[in-house]
Design a protein around this motif. Structure first.
Motif, PDB file in Angstrom:
ATOM      1  N   MET A  16      36.328  36.086  50.758  1.00 20.39           N
ATOM      2  CA  MET A  16      36.107  34.646  50.663  1.00 20.39           C
ATOM      3  C   MET A  16      35.692  34.259  49.239  1.00 20.39           C
ATOM      4  O   MET A  16      36.149  33.247  48.707  1.00 20.39           O
ATOM      5  N   LEU A  17      34.847  35.081  48.609  1.00 21.50           N
ATOM      6  CA  LEU A  17      34.419  34.813  47.234  1.00 21.50           C
ATOM      7  C   LEU A  17      35.597  34.913  46.273  1.00 21.50           C
ATOM      8  O   LEU A  17      35.744  34.086  45.368  1.00 21.50           O
ATOM      9  N   ARG A  45      45.221  34.270  43.513  1.00 20.04           N
ATOM     10  CA  ARG A  45      45.336  35.031  42.259  1.00 20.04           C
ATOM     11  C   ARG A  45      44.486  36.306  42.264  1.00 20.04           C
ATOM     12  O   ARG A  45      44.930  37.354  41.825  1.00 20.04           O
ATOM     13  N   LEU A  46      43.270  36.250  42.744  1.00 14.68           N
ATOM     14  CA  LEU A  46      42.405  37.427  42.749  1.00 14.68           C
ATOM     15  C   LEU A  46      42.689  38.364  43.928  1.00 14.68           C
ATOM     16  O   LEU A  46      42.113  39.439  44.003  1.00 14.68           O
ATOM     17  N   HIS A  47      43.576  37.956  44.826  1.00 18.91           N
ATOM     18  CA  HIS A  47      43.973  38.828  45.928  1.00 18.91           C
ATOM     19  C   HIS A  47      45.182  39.672  45.534  1.00 18.91           C
ATOM     20  O   HIS A  47      45.622  40.515  46.293  1.00 18.91           O
ATOM     21  N   ARG A  48      45.714  39.431  44.347  1.00 24.45           N
ATOM     22  CA  ARG A  48      46.921  40.123  43.897  1.00 24.45           C
ATOM     23  C   ARG A  48      46.537  41.274  42.982  1.00 24.45           C
ATOM     24  O   ARG A  48      45.664  41.140  42.138  1.00 24.45           O
ATOM     25  N   ASP A  49      47.200  42.403  43.132  1.00 18.21           N
ATOM     26  CA  ASP A  49      46.933  43.558  42.293  1.00 18.21           C
ATOM     27  C   ASP A  49      47.343  43.265  40.850  1.00 18.21           C
ATOM     28  O   ASP A  49      48.394  42.682  40.604  1.00 18.21           O
ATOM     29  N   VAL A  50      46.527  43.686  39.908  1.00 15.20           N
ATOM     30  CA  VAL A  50      46.775  43.435  38.491  1.00 15.20           C
ATOM     31  C   VAL A  50      48.071  44.094  38.022  1.00 15.20           C
ATOM     32  O   VAL A  50      48.784  43.563  37.177  1.00 15.20           O
TER      33      VAL A  50
END
Length: 81
Positions: A45-46, A60-65
């Motif tokens: 959630m954060l 965006r932050l749920h996607r692998d770099v």
């Protein structure tokens, strides 16, 4: 927590000839510690809220770099270049 585009997800999608589908997530915790499970859910959630605030998009932050580079790496790894 698996990230969208993570190498093992792309590897098995290619191996099983099944395209990755959707962006919905299932939160699952295999354990007896409810506190740990809630921490994992809180992290997700954060990530979503921080992604909205910083990148103007919830995923965006749920996607692998390394998601964009992974297909090329897998081709080299499996010899299908």
């Amino acid at each position: 927590m698996a990230r969208q585009g993570q190498i093992f997800l792309q590897y098995f999608a290619e191996l099983l000839d099944t395209p990755p589908q959707g962006t919905r997530r299932v939160v699952y915790f295999d354990g007896e510690d409810l506190g740990e499970a809630l921490e994992r859910l809180g992290t997700m959630m954060l990530d979503a809220e921080a992604s909205r605030a910083i990148f103007d998009g919830h995923s965006r932050l749920h996607r692998d770099v390394l998601a964009d580079a992974t297909p090329g790496y897998l081709k080299k790894l499996t010899g299908t270049v």
